[in-house]
Scaffold this active site. Sequence first.
Site, PDB file in Angstrom:
ATOM      1  N   HIS A  13     -47.102 111.698 -15.925  1.00 38.78           N
ATOM      2  CA  HIS A  13     -45.780 111.304 -15.398  1.00 38.78           C
ATOM      3  C   HIS A  13     -45.930 110.029 -14.572  1.00 38.78           C
ATOM      4  O   HIS A  13     -46.434 110.063 -13.456  1.00 38.78           O
ATOM      5  CB  HIS A  13     -45.212 112.413 -14.504  1.00 38.78           C
ATOM      6  N   HIS A  15     -44.000 105.962 -13.627  1.00 36.75           N
ATOM      7  CA  HIS A  15     -42.974 104.926 -13.775  1.00 36.75           C
ATOM      8  C   HIS A  15     -43.672 103.564 -13.771  1.00 36.75           C
ATOM      9  O   HIS A  15     -44.288 103.198 -12.766  1.00 36.75           O
ATOM     10  CB  HIS A  15     -41.976 104.977 -12.609  1.00 36.75           C
ATOM     11  N   LEU A  16     -43.551 102.847 -14.877  1.00 37.16           N
ATOM     12  CA  LEU A  16     -44.182 101.521 -14.944  1.00 37.16           C
ATOM     13  C   LEU A  16     -43.161 100.389 -14.866  1.00 37.16           C
ATOM     14  O   LEU A  16     -43.550  99.225 -14.780  1.00 37.16           O
ATOM     15  CB  LEU A  16     -45.012 101.385 -16.226  1.00 37.16           C
ATOM     16  N   LYS A  97     -36.881 113.394 -21.588  1.00 37.71           N
ATOM     17  CA  LYS A  97     -36.776 113.617 -20.147  1.00 37.71           C
ATOM     18  C   LYS A  97     -35.355 114.007 -19.762  1.00 37.71           C
ATOM     19  O   LYS A  97     -34.398 113.301 -20.097  1.00 37.71           O
ATOM     20  CB  LYS A  97     -37.171 112.323 -19.424  1.00 37.71           C
ATOM     21  N   HIS A 134     -36.718 116.805 -14.506  1.00 35.76           N
ATOM     22  CA  HIS A 134     -36.553 116.555 -13.075  1.00 35.76           C
ATOM     23  C   HIS A 134     -35.770 117.748 -12.529  1.00 35.76           C
ATOM     24  O   HIS A 134     -34.559 117.847 -12.738  1.00 35.76           O
ATOM     25  CB  HIS A 134     -35.812 115.242 -12.809  1.00 35.76           C
ATOM     26  N   HIS A 172     -43.412 117.148 -11.161  1.00 29.38           N
ATOM     27  CA  HIS A 172     -43.638 116.921  -9.716  1.00 29.38           C
ATOM     28  C   HIS A 172     -43.159 118.091  -8.852  1.00 29.38           C
ATOM     29  O   HIS A 172     -42.248 117.937  -8.034  1.00 29.38           O
ATOM     30  CB  HIS A 172     -43.010 115.604  -9.246  1.00 29.38           C
ATOM     31  N   ASP A 245     -46.368 110.605 -10.765  1.00 28.68           N
ATOM     32  CA  ASP A 245     -45.034 110.135 -10.386  1.00 28.68           C
ATOM     33  C   ASP A 245     -45.118 108.844  -9.571  1.00 28.68           C
ATOM     34  O   ASP A 245     -44.272 108.595  -8.701  1.00 28.68           O
ATOM     35  CB  ASP A 245     -44.231 111.203  -9.629  1.00 28.68           C
ATOM     36  N   ALA A 261     -35.946 106.031  -3.429  1.00 33.42           N
ATOM     37  CA  ALA A 261     -36.921 107.122  -3.524  1.00 33.42           C
ATOM     38  C   ALA A 261     -38.067 106.692  -4.422  1.00 33.42           C
ATOM     39  O   ALA A 261     -37.848 106.150  -5.500  1.00 33.42           O
ATOM     40  CB  ALA A 261     -36.254 108.358  -4.107  1.00 33.42           C
TER      41      ALA A 261
END
Length: 342
Positions: A13, A15-16, A97, A134, A172, A245, A261
């Site tokens: 998991h 985020h790029l 997702k 999520h 997460h 995450d 966030a």
Amino acid sequence: MQSMTIRRPDDWHVHLRDGDMLKLVAPFTARQFARAIIMPNLMPPVTQVAAAAAYRDRIAAAAGPDFTPLMTCYLTDESDADEIARGFDGGVWTAAKLYPANATTNSASGVTDIRNIHSPLERMQALGMVLCVHGEVTDPAVDIFDREAVFIERVLTPLLSDFPELKVVLEHITTAEAADFVAGAGPNVAATITPHHLMINRNAMFERGLRPHAYCLPVAKRERHRQAVRRAAVSGSPKFFLGTDSAPHHRPTKESGCGCAGIFNAPMALEAYATVFEEEGALDKLEGFASDHGPNFYGLPLNAGTVTLKREATDVPDLLGRGAIELVPFLAGQSVDWTLDD
Ligand code: DOR
Ligand code: ZN
């Protein structure tokens, strides 16, 4: 133990982002991990196969040849089961997702009611395609610290009773309720655990002032929840695996009247996990958590090759970045007990 060698790990998991941010952060993840599940919450979100394939190619260019991005489909109320199946069968998508609409960063196009994605979920169950979740309700009447536990009751439990064979990763996890739920569910239900939810509790956000760099979603909880999540991570159960995450945001957007966030932990994620596993007397469980449980759940091959961690402190910089992007990493100005040997 002064050094340990484990099978090359993956990040289930991350985020790029895209553009200059992608170019800046991708090498950190590629240095640590062979593969990663890439979150699709770009602006606009990655909902179509062609967009995912193009994004995959941009990531590959930024991350270099030793890294494989595993793409995900952002589910919306309009998601089409055929498009999802086409991307999965064509090898573009590894998972889809579920963001409840407005639960977190760039989730405005998310799902407003789980009934709206009934047909995609039915198809995914038949295909054996993983649903990444999520797990927070967005009901403003629910206290933010209870949103994960309430999601399990109101959304996840009914969803799994409608789709009992669907492969679900509760992403997460932050609560004892989530750790217990996943441990007690069938083998088709698993969870990822971040370094920050293993290392900080909710006090970190308020330590002698407001600390925006400790703010992420789901928000860190009480100490007893952190302890429960730590026990799950080091339990050796194949249901729990590594997902950082890592969620970079340009510094001014975190240090703001309404800070975003997200915690950027990619530069020293593995070192942080090793630190936690050693504190728990469970270094022998790190390889399973980091390198075996994830691919086994997703039905993907284990990585060839190894990485070596040395028991030497790594100092975490105060600030990373270049040009127009500045990132304050997780544990900025502190240190972790292990170093990844390049
Ligand atoms: O803290 C978070 N940041 N949680 C999320 O779910 C999204 C992420 C982001 O994209 O920044
Ligand atoms: Zn995320």
